[in-house]
Design an enzyme around this catalytic site. Structure first.
Site, PDB file in Angstrom:
ATOM      1  N   PHE A   1      -3.961   3.144  15.297  1.00 11.98           N
ATOM      2  CA  PHE A   1      -4.354   4.200  14.359  1.00 11.98           C
ATOM      3  C   PHE A   1      -5.565   3.748  13.551  1.00 11.98           C
ATOM      4  O   PHE A   1      -5.739   2.561  13.313  1.00 11.98           O
ATOM      5  CB  PHE A   1      -3.188   4.544  13.408  1.00 11.98           C
TER       6      PHE A   1
ATOM      7  N   PRO B   1      -2.226 -11.910  10.516  1.00 14.31           N
ATOM      8  CA  PRO B   1      -2.542 -11.718  11.938  1.00 14.31           C
ATOM      9  C   PRO B   1      -2.754 -10.245  12.227  1.00 14.31           C
ATOM     10  O   PRO B   1      -2.118  -9.390  11.593  1.00 14.31           O
ATOM     11  CB  PRO B   1      -1.287 -12.237  12.660  1.00 14.31           C
ATOM     12  N   ASP B   2      -3.650  -9.930  13.151  1.00 13.86           N
ATOM     13  CA  ASP B   2      -3.823  -8.534  13.563  1.00 13.86           C
ATOM     14  C   ASP B   2      -2.769  -8.270  14.646  1.00 13.86           C
ATOM     15  O   ASP B   2      -2.896  -8.741  15.783  1.00 13.86           O
ATOM     16  CB  ASP B   2      -5.233  -8.293  14.101  1.00 13.86           C
TER      17      ASP B   2
ATOM     18  N   ASN C   1       0.848  -1.195   0.000  1.00 12.12           N
ATOM     19  CA  ASN C   1       0.000   0.000   0.000  1.00 12.12           C
ATOM     20  C   ASN C   1       0.883   1.245   0.000  1.00 12.12           C
ATOM     21  O   ASN C   1       2.113   1.145   0.020  1.00 12.12           O
ATOM     22  CB  ASN C   1      -0.940  -0.011   1.211  1.00 12.12           C
TER      23      ASN C   1
END
Ligand code: CTP
Length: 417
Positions: free
Chosen positions: A334, A316-317, A219
């Protein structure tokens, strides 16, 4: 500020310091007027020395009016020497702060030149020495400047910044002088250093998820906000461990950097480094998904097939898993949103088990992703529910300082000594 043992005048706790502010010939010199004012307001004695070139950007009279002291510009000025000679001035200072420090001045100082008043004073003084470099991004990246910066650091100079962002010349990149507020915060040793003794772990930048040996999913995160947070926490005295995805940013002074590529690498580094830390800030734009099985060899186009199906699996978070640890630190996340900032921030706070969420409205022009300025809504947990604070648009370096300060205040409130 830590003073190395060789320095003659250790700071006098609780008192202002005697600061010699050196200004060299960069466009950032206009910010030095504000810096001089902030230093005075913080209770320091300030005397200014300007190089000849600096006077093309800002007048000695401005600095004289702000500091209430005559400004020195020349080594060969009999009148000024009759007042406070340059050796006396070198002895007077307990801190020399050069802001802005141009590439040329850095080169001269790195080589021990004494060809004008400022370089002579730097060479003649045992005071603690700090500089805030400022120059075009290409000049900052030049091997010669990189060498000079290393040499100066080896010689005991502390380098603050530079910041990254829009430059007066139209370029974008590292080389912008740190904002005066950030310089002051980095110098401030009369106020107790808010984060001294604390360890802060920060994730920053994007992650890269391989599809095959030459392609990846990623990104547009620049890493600027995460790096600004790391610089702010270090300036406040914390030990800072910065886990960064692939970005084109220099490591802030005093920060320990750990480079990673994929979300899983970032996850592993976060858990390894967060053990025993006090504050964890998840600022990285972690890719939510990765290819289930990255191809071993480069994917080839197939004749007659117009579509390619990639099977992605969830990553995974990272921040949620840190918040779920038994030995969890204070956890700040965030949230980049385009609407309903507060509602989404509160939802993220609860869903990921965070202590604070910094929410940005990324639909606002000139703010957020890749930009140098940002605004934020801070939402946190409180004994009485949740509370919040809105931070107006400002340079990311300033916003970062406000975010870290707020997190420290909440951290202390959450765990009183
Ligand atoms: N985060 C993380 N690990 C992930 C994904 C996100 O640590 N795998 C962290 C980010 O660093 C940031 C926060 O979680 O602190 C952002 O949450 P995320 O769910 O990614 O936000 P959005 O992409 O905005 O989510 P949503 O799908 O709810 O819009």
């Amino acid at each position: 500020m830590s003073l190395s043992p060789g320095h003659r005048n250790a700071g006098r706790p609780g008192e202002g310091r005697r600061i010699l502010l050196g200004i060299s010939a960069g466009i950032a010199a206009y910010k030095s007027a504000h810096l001089a004012r902030l230093l005075k307001q913080a209770g320091h004695e300030v005397r200014v020395v300007m190089t000849e070139g600096a006077q093309a950007f800002i007048t000695p009279l401005t600095l004289q009016a702000l500091t209430g002291e005559p400004v020195r510009t020349s080594l060969l000025d009999p009148e000024a020497e009759a007042g406070m000679g340059h050796i006396e001035l070198a002895r007077w200072a307990d801190l020399i702060l050069v802001a802005p420090a141009t590439a040329d001045l850095m080169a001269r100082l790195a080589h021990g030149h004494a060809d004008d008043l400022l370089t002579t004073l730097c060479l003649a003084s045992d005071a603690e020495k700090v500089m805030a470099p400022a120059m075009n991004q290409a000049m900052w990246r030049q091997p010669a400047t990189v060498r000079n910066a290393h040499r100066l650091a080896e010689d005991g100079w502390r380098l603050l910044g530079p910041d990254s962002g829009d430059q007066a010349c139209g370029d974008v990149g590292p080389g912008r002088m740190l904002e005066p507020e950030a310089i002051l915060a980095a110098l401030d040793d009369t106020a107790p250093r808010e984060a001294a003794g604390l360890t802060v772990v920060i994730t920053a930048g994007p992650t890269r998820e391989p599809l095959d040996p030459v392609r990846y999913l990623s990104n547009h995160s620049s890493g600027k906000m995460g790096f600004a947070l790391a610089a702010a926490a270090a300036a406040l005295g914390a030990r800072v461990l910065l886990i960064s995805g692939p970005v084109a940013l220099p490591t802030p002074a005093g920060v320990e950097r750990h480079d990673v590529e994929s979300a899983r690498e970032m996850h592993d580094a976060a858990h390894r480094l967060a053990r025993g830390c006090d504050l964890f800030i998840g600022c990285a734009a972690v890719a939510d998904y990765r290819a289930e099985t990255p191809a071993e060899h480069k994917l080839k186009k197939r004749e007659g097939e117009h579509t390619l199906t990639l099977r992605l699996v969830k990553n995974p978070d990272i921040i949620a898993s840190i918040a779920a640890r038994d030995d969890r630190p204070y956890v700040v996340g965030f949230a980049a949103e385009t609407r309903d900032l507060e509602a989404y921030a509160r939802d993220k706070l609860a869903r990921k088990g965070l202590d604070m969420v910094v929410a940005n409205d990324v639909s606002r022009a000139g703010l957020g992703f890749g930009a140098d300025d940002n605004a934020a809504l801070l939402v946190w947990r409180d004994a009485d529910g949740t509370d919040q604070r809105s931070l107006p648009p400002q340079p990311k370096s300033q916003l970062a300082l406000a975010v870290v300060r707020q997190a420290l205040a909440r951290l202390r409130a959450a765990a009183p000594p």
